[in-house]
Enzyme design. Sequence first.
Site, PDB file in Angstrom:
ATOM      1  N   HIS A 155      -9.817  10.910   1.677  1.00  0.00           N
ATOM      2  CA  HIS A 155      -8.913   9.763   1.629  1.00  0.00           C
ATOM      3  C   HIS A 155      -7.635  10.014   2.430  1.00  0.00           C
ATOM      4  O   HIS A 155      -6.657   9.300   2.308  1.00  0.00           O
ATOM      5  CB  HIS A 155      -8.566   9.468   0.155  1.00  0.00           C
ATOM      6  CG  HIS A 155      -7.924   8.141  -0.078  1.00  0.00           C
ATOM      7  ND1 HIS A 155      -6.599   8.011  -0.438  1.00  0.00           N
ATOM      8  CD2 HIS A 155      -8.415   6.874  -0.010  1.00  0.00           C
ATOM      9  CE1 HIS A 155      -6.301   6.738  -0.604  1.00  0.00           C
ATOM     10  NE2 HIS A 155      -7.386   6.018  -0.346  1.00  0.00           N
TER      11      HIS A 155
ATOM     12  N   HIS B 221       0.817  -1.209   0.000  1.00  0.00           N
ATOM     13  CA  HIS B 221       0.000   0.000   0.000  1.00  0.00           C
ATOM     14  C   HIS B 221       0.857   1.269   0.000  1.00  0.00           C
ATOM     15  O   HIS B 221       0.339   2.373   0.081  1.00  0.00           O
ATOM     16  CB  HIS B 221      -0.904  -0.041   1.238  1.00  0.00           C
ATOM     17  CG  HIS B 221      -2.081   0.856   1.163  1.00  0.00           C
ATOM     18  ND1 HIS B 221      -2.326   1.843   2.095  1.00  0.00           N
ATOM     19  CD2 HIS B 221      -3.111   0.925   0.269  1.00  0.00           C
ATOM     20  CE1 HIS B 221      -3.441   2.480   1.796  1.00  0.00           C
ATOM     21  NE2 HIS B 221      -3.937   1.946   0.692  1.00  0.00           N
TER      22      HIS B 221
ATOM     23  N   LYS C 229       3.117   4.329  -1.355  1.00  0.00           N
ATOM     24  CA  LYS C 229       3.179   5.145  -2.574  1.00  0.00           C
ATOM     25  C   LYS C 229       4.439   5.990  -2.480  1.00  0.00           C
ATOM     26  O   LYS C 229       4.455   7.022  -1.800  1.00  0.00           O
ATOM     27  CB  LYS C 229       1.955   6.053  -2.734  1.00  0.00           C
ATOM     28  CG  LYS C 229       0.627   5.301  -2.851  1.00  0.00           C
ATOM     29  CD  LYS C 229      -0.085   5.281  -1.531  1.00  0.00           C
ATOM     30  CE  LYS C 229      -1.427   4.581  -1.649  1.00  0.00           C
ATOM     31  NZ  LYS C 229      -2.018   4.362  -0.314  1.00  0.00           N
TER      32      LYS C 229
ATOM     33  N   ASP D 263      -1.472  16.998  19.603  1.00  0.00           N
ATOM     34  CA  ASP D 263      -1.211  18.330  20.154  1.00  0.00           C
ATOM     35  C   ASP D 263      -0.622  19.215  19.060  1.00  0.00           C
ATOM     36  O   ASP D 263      -1.113  19.223  17.933  1.00  0.00           O
ATOM     37  CB  ASP D 263      -0.295  18.244  21.376  1.00  0.00           C
ATOM     38  CG  ASP D 263      -0.935  17.468  22.526  1.00  0.00           C
ATOM     39  OD1 ASP D 263      -2.178  17.349  22.538  1.00  0.00           O
ATOM     40  OD2 ASP D 263      -0.208  16.975  23.396  1.00  0.00           O
TER      41      ASP D 263
ATOM     42  N   ASP E 270      16.081  10.808  -9.195  1.00  0.00           N
ATOM     43  CA  ASP E 270      17.527  11.095  -9.165  1.00  0.00           C
ATOM     44  C   ASP E 270      18.118  10.941  -7.766  1.00  0.00           C
ATOM     45  O   ASP E 270      19.191  11.491  -7.480  1.00  0.00           O
ATOM     46  CB  ASP E 270      17.817  12.505  -9.694  1.00  0.00           C
ATOM     47  CG  ASP E 270      17.527  12.647 -11.181  1.00  0.00           C
ATOM     48  OD1 ASP E 270      17.521  11.614 -11.878  1.00  0.00           O
ATOM     49  OD2 ASP E 270      17.286  13.772 -11.633  1.00  0.00           O
TER      50      ASP E 270
ATOM     51  N   LYS F 153      -4.685  10.365   5.196  1.00  0.00           N
ATOM     52  CA  LYS F 153      -4.111   9.515   6.247  1.00  0.00           C
ATOM     53  C   LYS F 153      -3.229  10.426   7.093  1.00  0.00           C
ATOM     54  O   LYS F 153      -2.032  10.592   6.826  1.00  0.00           O
ATOM     55  CB  LYS F 153      -3.273   8.387   5.649  1.00  0.00           C
ATOM     56  CG  LYS F 153      -4.054   7.397   4.771  1.00  0.00           C
ATOM     57  CD  LYS F 153      -3.846   7.691   3.318  1.00  0.00           C
ATOM     58  CE  LYS F 153      -4.312   6.582   2.399  1.00  0.00           C
ATOM     59  NZ  LYS F 153      -5.633   6.075   2.578  1.00  0.00           N
TER      60      LYS F 153
END
Length: 400
Positions: A318, A146, A148, A325, A153, A320
Site C-alpha cells: 500500500h 485522503h 492522513k 535518482d 501539541d 506511496k
Amino acid sequence: MKIITTIASIFLLIFSWCWVDLKVGHKRYLKHATNIKYPPRNSEMTVFTSGKILFEDYIKEVRQAQDSIHILFYIVKNDKFSKDFLKLLQSKAEEGVEVRLLVDWIGSKKMSRQTIQELTESGVHFSFCFKPKLPFLFYTIQKRNHRKITVIDGKIGYLGGFNIGKEYINQGEKLNPWRDYHLKMTGEGVKDLQEVFLSDWFYDTNEDYRGTPAYFPTLTPGTQAHQFVVTNGSDLEQTMTHMIRQATKKIIIGTPYFIPSETLFQELRDALARNVSVTVIVPEISDHALVKEASFPYFRVLIKDGAEIMQFQRGFYHSKVILIDDIMCDIGTANFDKRSCFLNSEMNCIVFDRTFIKDVEKELAVDLAESKPLNGDALSSMNVVRSAKESLASILSPFL
C-alpha cells in the site's frame, strides 16, 4: 424497441447529469480550496514501513500529549484496534487535552452513530469530511479527503499511508502483512501539517482555528530538508511530472494502484527513452475490484519500453513512494493514479536529505527483494475475461 430506446435515454440522461455534476462541482470546489506548495523546511524525520512499529510509537506519543491532538484519517474502522484507539482519544479528552478527529465520510463509513456520540460526550471534537450534499451530489460522493495527518501539541507530526484498522497492524484476514510508508516528524515542518489540518477542519466545520497561537509553538529547525505539497484534485500531476523530468538515472515508484494520467504515462515513457531505468512496485494481491486490470494496458507498453514491473509477494503493498535518482524522494498519501491526481485531497512530502533518501532506498530494496517481475508475455496472452475487465476498468479508471 420502444423499451430499449427508453432505457437508453434514461441511461444517457443519468450519465449526462453525473458528468455535469462532477465537472461543475469540482470547478466550484477548486474556487475555495487551495493547492499549496509550502516553502522548503528543515525537520527531523523517521520513516515507518510496519504498522505495528508505527502505532507503538504513535500511541505512545498520543498518550503523552499535554495540550492538543489533531487527527485526520481517511479510514477508521469498527474493529478492536479502532475501538481501542478511539477510547484512547476519549480518555485524553477527559483529561483536558483538546482532541479533534476528522475522518472521511466514505472511508470511515463503518463508524457508528453510537461511537460518534460517545466520542463527543467525552469531549472529542468530531467531524466528517465531504459528506454528500446538494446541488453536486455525485461530485461530493466521489470526493475524498485522503490525507492522513496527526499533530500532537503542535510539535510532533505524522503523515503517510496507514489508517486505523486491524489490517494495518497485520491482523487482517486477507491483506496480511501490510506494507506501507509513514513519516514521523519534529521540527519546523510540523507547522505546515498543523495548517493543513486546521484548514480542512475549517472547510468541514466552519470553525476557524488557523490563527490560534497555542497550536503553533516555536519550533526548532531540524537537519533534513523537505517540502510539502498539498493538492485538492489538481496540480499533483504537475508535481509528479516535474519530479520525473529531474531523473537522470533511475525512477522507482511504489504504489498500490497504478492508473496514471496520459501525461504521467508519457513522461515515464520519455524517461525510458532517455535511458532512465523505471521500476514500478505494485501488489500482486488487490484490495479493490478492477484496479489491477486498469493498470495492465500501461504495463504492457512500459514493459516493451524497458521498464520493470514488480509485483509484491509478501502480503499487501500500500506504499506511496517515489524515488528519483538519489536526489529526492516523495512519501505521502497520494497514489499514482487518476483519482489522487484529479479528485482526492492529498498531501505529499518531497524529501531532499541524502541520509534520509538512503534509508528509503534500503526499504525499497526490501520491497524489491519481496517482489517478482510481471511477465509481459503472460500479460499479452489471449484472455477473454481479463480483456472484458480491462475494458470496464478503462471506463471507470478516474473513479477506481
